[in-house]
Scaffold this active site. Structure first.
Site, PDB file in Angstrom:
ATOM      1  N   ASP A 123     -21.047  34.550 -38.337  1.00 36.63           N
ATOM      2  CA  ASP A 123     -22.173  34.053 -37.550  1.00 36.63           C
ATOM      3  C   ASP A 123     -23.552  34.252 -38.173  1.00 36.63           C
ATOM      4  O   ASP A 123     -24.565  34.040 -37.499  1.00 36.63           O
ATOM      5  CB  ASP A 123     -22.159  34.709 -36.164  1.00 36.63           C
ATOM      6  CG  ASP A 123     -20.999  34.232 -35.315  1.00 36.63           C
ATOM      7  OD1 ASP A 123     -20.798  33.004 -35.267  1.00 36.63           O
ATOM      8  OD2 ASP A 123     -20.311  35.067 -34.724  1.00 36.63           O
ATOM      9  N   ASP A 182     -16.728  26.266 -34.951  1.00 40.43           N
ATOM     10  CA  ASP A 182     -18.112  26.737 -34.890  1.00 40.43           C
ATOM     11  C   ASP A 182     -18.657  27.074 -36.275  1.00 40.43           C
ATOM     12  O   ASP A 182     -19.871  26.978 -36.523  1.00 40.43           O
ATOM     13  CB  ASP A 182     -18.228  27.994 -34.027  1.00 40.43           C
ATOM     14  CG  ASP A 182     -17.423  27.960 -32.748  1.00 40.43           C
ATOM     15  OD1 ASP A 182     -16.295  27.419 -32.765  1.00 40.43           O
ATOM     16  OD2 ASP A 182     -17.877  28.516 -31.731  1.00 40.43           O
TER      17      ASP A 182
END
Length: 404
Positions: A123, A182
C-alpha cells in the site's frame, strides 16, 4: 508518415495540456452548472477538512466516522488509508490556495514520512504517492520527491520474480502470496519515480505486475477477481477468490474501479495501447452492466442480490468517475462523450444531499455511504477517506481538463 510517432506526439500534447491547464471543452450547456457545482464542493471540502483536523489527534490520521455512535475513527500511519487525508488536503490547497489547508497538509506529512521504509504490504503507493507525490507536484519541494523514491525502493522488495508480481498481503516468507486488484493503484508511484530519476527498474516491475494481473485477474467479460493467490516459489496460481466482495466469482465494485483506474493510468505511463484497450473493456463492463444504477453510483458488488436494502458504495463511484474522466482523454467521438457523461452523472449524484455531507456533519468527511469490507462487517455504510480523495480528484480533473 510515421503514424506511431504522430500518435505519441498527439498524446504528449494532451498531457502537456493537462500540465499547463489547457482544457478540452465540453458542451457549453454543461459548463456553467459543473463549474458552480465544483466550486461549491471544493469550498465545502476546505471547511470540512480543517474541521476534521480538530477531531484528529496530532499523531494519527482520519479513517471514518460512525454516525450511529457519533464516533470519529482515526488510524495510525501504518494503516493503508493513511495517505489519503494529507493527499486530499494538498488537492484542496491546489484548488483553493488556502494556507491553513497547506499548513495542515504539511503537519500530516511529517508524521507519515516514516512509512517510506515500510515493506509490510503493497500500500505504499496509496500512503506515500497520494500524499508526498501530490505535495511535490504542487510545491516542487525536492524532499518530497525523494520520499517517493525511497518508498519505491521499499515497495519493490515485495516483488516476486516467480510470480511476476508484487505480493500484496502476508509476510514475504509466507507459502501463500496473495495479489489483489487494488495493487494496480500502487504502480503509479513506481512509474513516476522511474521517469523522474531515470531508473527503469521501477517501471519494469510495474509493467510486469500489470501484465500478470491482466492475464490472471480478469474473466472473459473483463470483470476482475479480487484476489489471486500464488505459490511465491513456483509462481503457480493456488486460488482465485474474493476477500471483500459478495462471492469468489462476483464483481466487487471497488475492485472493478481499481482495475479501470489502474489500466488507464498504466497507458498514460507507458503509451502501451494494450493497457488502453484493457481500460476500455473494463469501462464497457461497468457502464453496460444491467445492475449499474442509472445515477452512476454502483451497488457494493455488481452481483450482490439487489433489493431496497442493498448498499451503494460511494467510494467505488468516485474512483470510477475519476478514472473515466482520464480515459475520455485517450478516446474520441461518441466513446469519449460517453465516458465524460457517465463521470459527470456520478459526480452530480455524489454531490446530492443523499451523499454529500453538510459542514461539520459526517465527522468532517465529504461523502456518506461508502462500503469498506461488508463480509467482515467493517466500515459499512460510512464515510471513507479514499472515497473523498478520488471525489476531490475527479472534481479537479473535470475543472482542469474540461472547463478552462
Amino acid at each position: 508518415m510515421n503514424f506511431s510517432l504522430l500518435r505519441r506526439c498527439t498524446l504528449q500534447m494532451i498531457l502537456l495540456a493537462c500540465v499547463f491547464g489547457t482544457a478540452i471543452p465540453v458542451s457549453a450547456q454543461n459548463t456553467k452548472g459543473m463549474k458552480k457545482l465544483i466550486d461549491k464542493n471544493m469550498t465545502l471540502a476546505a471547511k470540512q477538512y480543517l474541521y476534521m483536523a480538530t477531531l484528529t489527534a496530532p499523531d494519527s490520521m482520519p479513517r471514518s466516522f460512525d454516525a450511529t455512535k457519533n464516533k470519529f475513527i482515526s488510524s495510525n500511519t501504518r494503516w493503508w488509508t493513511s495517505g489519503f487525508y494529507p493527499g486530499a488536503l494538498w488537492l484542496i490547497y491546489s484548488y483553493t490556495g488556502d494556507t491553513a489547508v497547506k499548513a495542515e497538509a504539511e503537519r500530516r506529512l511529517a508524521i507519515i514520512e516514516k512509512e517510506k521504509y515500510s515493506t509490510a504490504d503493497h500500500d505504499l503507493g496509496f500512503m506515500i504517492f497520494c500524499s508526498f507525490g501530490n505535495a511535490y507536484k504542487i510545491t516542487k519541494n525536492e524532499a518530497y520527491r525523494e520520499v517517493c523514491a525511497v518508498a519505491s525502493e521499499s515497495l519493490i522488495k515485495r516483488y516476486k520474480p516467480a510470480m511476476s508480481s508484487i505480493q500484496s498481503w502476508n509476510s514475504l516468507t509466507s507459502p501463500k502470496a496473495p495479489v489483489i486488484i487494488d495493487n494496480m493503484m500502487n504502480l503509479e508511484m513506481l512509474c513516476w519515480v522511474a521517469d523522474e530519476y531515470r531508473e527503469p527498474k521501477f517501471k519494469a516491475i510495474a509493467i510486469d505486475h500489470a501484465n500478470t494481473t491482466m492475464k490472471n485477474h480478469f474473466r472473459p467479460d473483463y470483470s476482475s477477481y479480487h484476489v489471486v493467490e500464488y505459490d511465491p516459489v513456483t509462481g503457480k496460481i493456488l486460488e482465485k477468490k474474493t476477500a471483500q466482495g459478495y462471492a469468489n466469482e462476483s464483481a466487487w465494485a471497488r475492485g472493478q474501479a481499481w482495475g479501470l483506474y489502474g489500466y488507464t493510468m498504466m497507458y498514460r505511463c507507458t503509451d502501451d495501447k494494450t493497457y488502453l484497450e484493457q481500460a476500455r473493456k473494463i469501462a464497457s463492463f461497468i457502464l453496460n452492466h444491467p445492475n449499474l444504477p442509472k445515477d452512476g453510483v454502483p451497488y457494493w458488488d455488481f452481483n450482490a442480490p439487489i433489493d431496497k436494502n442493498t448498499l451503494r458504495d460511494a467510494s467505488a463511484g468516485s474512483i470510477m468517475a475519476s478514472a473515466l474522466l482520464e480515459l475520455s482523454r485517450y478516446t474520441e467521438g461518441d466513446e469519449r462523450a460517453k465516458y465524460i457523461a457517465a463521470a459527470e452523472k456520478t459526480l452530480k449524484t455524489l454531490s446530492s444531499k443523499h451523499y454529500l455531507a453538510k459542514y461539520k456533519e459526517n465527522g468532517g468527511f465529504l461523502l456518506k455511504h461508502g462500503v469498506g469490507h461488508l463480509p467482515a462487517k467493517s466500515e459499512v455504510d460510512v464515510p471513507l477517506t479514499y472515497g473523498d480523495y478520488y471525489f476531490i480528484e475527479a472534481l479537479i480533473r473535470y475543472r482542469d481538463w474540461f472547463l478552462q
